[in-house]
Write a protein that holds these residues in place. Structure first.
Motif, PDB file in Angstrom:
ATOM      1  N   PRO A 225      10.124 -29.886  -9.776  1.00  0.00           N
ATOM      2  CA  PRO A 225      10.136 -28.494 -10.057  1.00  0.00           C
ATOM      3  C   PRO A 225       9.508 -28.282 -11.298  1.00  0.00           C
ATOM      4  O   PRO A 225       8.803 -27.210 -11.224  1.00  0.00           O
TER       5      PRO A 225
ATOM      6  N   ILE B 245      11.187 -31.818  -4.888  1.00  0.00           N
ATOM      7  CA  ILE B 245      11.282 -30.654  -4.321  1.00  0.00           C
ATOM      8  C   ILE B 245      10.391 -30.327  -3.056  1.00  0.00           C
ATOM      9  O   ILE B 245       9.446 -30.964  -3.039  1.00  0.00           O
ATOM     10  N   PHE B 246      10.654 -29.482  -2.063  1.00  0.00           N
ATOM     11  CA  PHE B 246       9.861 -28.788  -1.245  1.00  0.00           C
ATOM     12  C   PHE B 246       9.647 -30.294  -0.335  1.00  0.00           C
ATOM     13  O   PHE B 246       8.489 -30.444   0.102  1.00  0.00           O
TER      14      PHE B 246
ATOM     15  N   PHE C 169      15.771 -25.608   0.952  1.00  0.00           N
ATOM     16  CA  PHE C 169      15.251 -24.249   0.405  1.00  0.00           C
ATOM     17  C   PHE C 169      15.292 -23.351   1.631  1.00  0.00           C
ATOM     18  O   PHE C 169      14.751 -23.543   2.746  1.00  0.00           O
ATOM     19  N   GLU C 170      15.923 -22.142   1.510  1.00  0.00           N
ATOM     20  CA  GLU C 170      15.848 -21.140   2.417  1.00  0.00           C
ATOM     21  C   GLU C 170      14.262 -20.527   2.487  1.00  0.00           C
ATOM     22  O   GLU C 170      14.135 -19.825   1.565  1.00  0.00           O
ATOM     23  N   LYS C 171      13.908 -20.238   3.838  1.00  0.00           N
ATOM     24  CA  LYS C 171      12.512 -19.861   3.725  1.00  0.00           C
ATOM     25  C   LYS C 171      12.461 -18.684   4.997  1.00  0.00           C
ATOM     26  O   LYS C 171      13.196 -18.329   5.582  1.00  0.00           O
ATOM     27  N   MET C 172      11.397 -18.011   4.750  1.00  0.00           N
ATOM     28  CA  MET C 172      11.063 -16.969   5.615  1.00  0.00           C
ATOM     29  C   MET C 172      10.586 -17.471   7.021  1.00  0.00           C
ATOM     30  O   MET C 172      10.574 -16.509   7.791  1.00  0.00           O
ATOM     31  N   GLY C 173      10.086 -18.538   7.231  1.00  0.00           N
ATOM     32  CA  GLY C 173       9.577 -19.080   8.454  1.00  0.00           C
ATOM     33  C   GLY C 173       9.887 -20.403   8.579  1.00  0.00           C
ATOM     34  O   GLY C 173      10.273 -21.153   7.632  1.00  0.00           O
ATOM     35  N   GLN C 174       9.376 -20.991   9.704  1.00  0.00           N
ATOM     36  CA  GLN C 174       9.451 -22.407   9.979  1.00  0.00           C
ATOM     37  C   GLN C 174      10.920 -23.071   9.474  1.00  0.00           C
ATOM     38  O   GLN C 174      10.946 -23.856   8.890  1.00  0.00           O
TER      39      GLN C 174
END
Lengths: 603, 603
Positions: A167, A195-196, A253-258
């Motif tokens: 982070p 993270i990620f 992590f809530e994402k806009m894609g994938q």
């Protein structure tokens, strides 16, 4: 399923004709394979993708992976996918036969994953990260690590990850703080957060093998003090079983894609009982990790190309089916009594389609070229040749990651535009691909990081030796193209661009020599766009030359239109894309230091 | 709330200093206003946006509008928003006092909506479409239509829409089939379907007034046979009440962005009882509709600029707070013992920020310039002057729509990139703005349509008179800039670009003259990018000249840094953006016809 998301004919043309991988197959390492067996392998991956991957791409977006009660839950279809992909040997495709692999060329590995990613980009990361992390253990781990982890990873009963980002550090790996405390046993105690972490957990693998960068207590600061550890989710106990290794999933992590490809937050050693086993030597972690990182960078570019491919075919289908508007007559009017024409007949729609095709096939060719250098380096017996191939590989890797990312984003945007209002609606696929692909310019080092690597390291290393080697390769392509009248003007343009590269570097380099590194690197991302465009121009000239030769010799297995379309698309790339380099060069040669001199109060 | 989503200081600088709207306020029409009252109005809109709009932008994305049981349901906050916006007079801001309006300049109307859209781009469309459709009734409707509909629209108890698109026709308005059958009464019976109708229905308006393009039975084919009708959701009955007018909401289009802004599918006359009242004369519908369409095009560009503005400030905040990495020293190394630096200190991050700032402020300036021509045309007493302003307005409108759309998309993408991995996560705003803004290049005529309008109509109309007028305006800006030493080199660049425009047109125009319209217009979208970039270059020189003058005269109310930042950003635009025109010109002057000659089998 013909060309719903990928063009297998073009893929094979690039492999066998443009990049002549049959030369590779004659090498001892790959002698079990010939063109027929490679064809069969590719077709089997396509068939798997048609049935098990492509039908689920929209549903994975509709039903994202999620975190609940300490665990990640992914789409139920992953059970079937992982089982089949494991059985097909897709994880160990490149490994030695002795390690349980298929000993396929890297070029073929990437071709196979390209197909799968075009079918469903939410999936292959689970396989690819497992492949990369097991490969890292095979390359640098001791026998015990290999025996304990690799076989379970090859059949995908366990998953693998790479754990770099923290982070507080982001891209700055110097600032990693995850701690590894030595014990009297053969393991370290690991404590820290990552993270990620893609594919970091899910319900369909019974264990996860995390490859973790951490700092051994007392190690030097910066990247020189970073070591690499195998940190399993569940560790072997003394009775042949496995017990929990104090690794926790803290969230998703809530994402806009994938959305089907989980992105996890992992916590190691919250109860001081997380064991990690060192890979190789202490403080060499970043060097080892870069084996996997470099593979992952090529893979990321490949994934971007694949997403753009799927978006292209989705928009091409629409353009071939949707009637709208009419062609103009000689007075600039439309005859409204005529039937409407298909939108593919409008020049502006063709421009958007050619632009996509030029980006996608050019990028794919570069991915395969780059992978081919991996294979050539591995199979060469000559040390100088090996070193040259490695330099070329190193130079091309950041470009193979970045060009498909940045231009792939534009390409999927064109797909949306072709559909007009429908392109913005979730009933159609382009908008999903547009959301999916945006991460590609961020994964595995952002465009900014890749660009610093290209200009700051790769261009300058060994006094510009890599660039010199690449220039020789490009000049060879130009020389071959010059044997074809139709291609000569484009060969000339590429030669001019090569001159422009030298000019730009001659202007930039003195800043580095004078110690003004900030100026030298300030526009590294602009240099990336400039140089990347020229490298893709090289690929297109190579493609067109191959197509032209095959037309002349009438020795292709595709209809003439196929080869003509390659030459046509090359011309499009030169006319609409390569022309941009002159403007980019002007920016690169400016002396204003506009992004250095300004302070915060300018914003 | 200082600069969370919009920079009010820059907006006022553009209004009062760059575009000198105080000149307008001296006109009879606007004599009720002075700088102070305009300041107060702008500040009140900002305050409304801070409290009622901005806090709900994320929640509107999380809780999209939806269709259920024949009705559209929007976010509950709309109840408060519509009530307050109606009371503030925002719908009728530009209308005559006599019509219940505020008689404000168009320039101020756009400035106000810009603020609201930057705060929450899902909202102002509901107001703007009501404003536009009521204005259309005021302009061309009869007294009965005005009396029946306008007052209820001005206070937002009713909503207004524009209904053009049909499923089979899309952008091709020639192919509209919605039918209007005359009756013996004063109304027509309307039958047909319209799609993509923004703000077409919701629970907080008791009625909707649809402005519908339809074809009167027996009308000529093509756009010459299109008429305009007022078709209310509920029509007046004979007893002073309202009854259902056989208009149905068939559904809501689920979109990737602007989810709070409903997009409806409307069905008129399914039970042969949908009444429509004609606006103006039969077969003149498209002419009338273009009043609203042209307003909507400027508004769409404004909305794109506003979304990009919100994304910019979101990324600027992050860049000012996030420590990561270190600056390079003279040996090109980082000192890892140092604290990490804020990412805003990295040149590549500054490049991404300047690029956003240059796009946003340049676009905003163009929007205000364009709106200013509306006001100048309206308030001029001289017929020739009126006609000149109208030509300039017509020429700039497609650019004011398209540049902010296309470049705004890039700009929000930069905002994501600054946040790195977090930029892809739904916890942060840039990804939402990136999804929201993608529609801007499609609304109210796609980029392709705008580009045909620019090159095919506006550049050629009256033998190029509009372009001639614009060139004169640009030359005046160049002449003024030349009085400032620091600006001279940039004035020279703009002059060169003006020459380049003439050269490109001299190459393109012969194709039109020879009747080869397809070639003339094939690269209209490339011409749009080329010409649009130069027009924004003009705006930036104007901005920098104003800033430089105010610095010299020390008569600004902002600190010096404010004006210096404008000059710095102008230099950035010229160095990083305007340089692109030479490559685009090369593309435009190519003679290969690559997007015309190819047939379907090239793909």
């Amino acid at each position: 399923m013909k060309n719903e998301y990928v063009d297998i004919d073009t893929l094979k043309f690039l492999l066998f004709n443009v990049h002549q991988i049959e030369n590779l197959l004659s090498k001892d390492r790959f002698k079990e394979y010939d063109k027929t067996s490679i064809d069969i392998f590719i077709d089997s991956v396509k068939s798997f993708s048609d049935t098990s991957l492509y039908p689920f791409i929209k549903d994975m977006d509709d039903k994202p992976s999620y975190f609940k009660d300490g665990n990640i839950h992914v789409h139920p279809q992953f059970e079937n996918i992982l089982k089949n992909a494991g059985e097909m040997g897709l994880v160990g495709a490149m490994y030695d036969f002795d390690d349980g692999g298929m000993q396929l060329p890297s070029t073929i590995f990437h071709a196979a994953y390209f197909i799968m990613e075009a079918a469903n980009n939410h999936v292959p990361g689970y396989l690819g990260l497992t492949a990369g992390s097991a490969n890292l253990i095979l390359s640098y781990g001791n026998q015990k690590l290999k025996d304990t982890y690799v076989p379970n990873m090859i059949d995908l009963s366990w998953g693998g990850t790479m754990c770099l980002t923290e982070p507080q550090a982001g891209s700055s790996l110097s600032d990693i703080t995850t701690l590894a405390s030595p014990t009297d046993d053969d393991y370290y105690l690991i404590k820290g957060q990552k993270i990620f972490i893609s594919a970091g957990d899910h319900q369909f693998s019974s264990n996860f093998v995390h490859l973790v960068l951490a700092r051994i207590k007392g190690a030097p600061s910066g990247t020189k003090g970073v070591s690499l550890f195998v940190v399993p989710k569940n560790r072997p106990n003394d009775h042949g079983g496995f017990i929990h290794n104090d690794t926790e999933v803290a969230g998703e992590f809530e994402k806009m894609g994938q959305k089907g490809y989980c992105t996890t937050h992992l916590v190691f050693g919250d109860h001081d009982d997380c064991r990690g086993w060192i890979v190789g030597e202490p403080n060499q972690g970043l060097f080892y990790m870069f084996q996997m990182m470099n593979e992952a960078r090529i893979a990321t570019g490949r994934m971007g190309t694949a997403i753009a491919s799927a978006a292209y075919f989705s928009s091409l289908k629409y353009a071939n089916e949707r009637p709208q508007g009419r062609k103009l007559n000689n007075s600039g009017q439309k005859n409204v009594e005529e039937e409407q024409t298909l939108i593919i007949n409008h020049p502006d729609i063709k421009r958007l389609l050619f632009s996509q095709k030029a980006i996608i096939e050019g990028s794919l060719s570069l991915i395969l070229e780059t992978a081919n250098y991996v294979d050539k380096e591995m199979t060469s017996d000559d040390d100088k040749e090996k070193s040259d191939y490695n330099l070329l590989l190193e130079l091309l890797t950041p470009i193979a990651k970045t060009y498909p990312a940045e231009q792939g984003i534009n390409s999927t945007s064109h797909a949306i535009q072709i559909l007009g209002g429908y392109g913005f609606c979730t009933d159609f696929m382009p908008q999903q691909y547009y959301r999916d692909i945006r991460i590609i310019a961020i994964y595995e080092g952002t465009t900014g990081i890749q660009s610093l690597d290209l200009l700051g390291r790769k261009i300058t290393q060994k006094n510009g030796k890599a660039l010199e080697l690449l220039a020789t390769e490009i000049q060879q392509t130009i020389a071959t193209a010059n044997c074809h009248n139709e291609l000569q003007p484009f060969a000339d343009i590429l030669l001019d661009n090569l001159g422009l590269v030298k000019k730009v570097i001659s202007i930039l380099m003195p800043h580095a020599i004078k110690g003004n590194y900030e100026h030298f690197l300030a526009d590294a991302s602009v240099f990336m766009e400039f140089f990347g465009t020229i490298v893709i121009g090289w690929q297109w000239l190579k493609i067109a030359t191959t197509a032209s030769t095959m037309l002349e010799n009438s020795n292709g297995n595709q209809p003439k239109e196929f080869y003509n379309s390659k030459i046509h698309t090359m011309k499009f790339f030169y006319t609409y894309e390569l022309v941009k380099t002159s403007g980019l060069a002007k920016t690169l040669m400016n002396t204003e230091e506009l992004t250095i001199s300004g302070a915060k109060d300018l914003f």
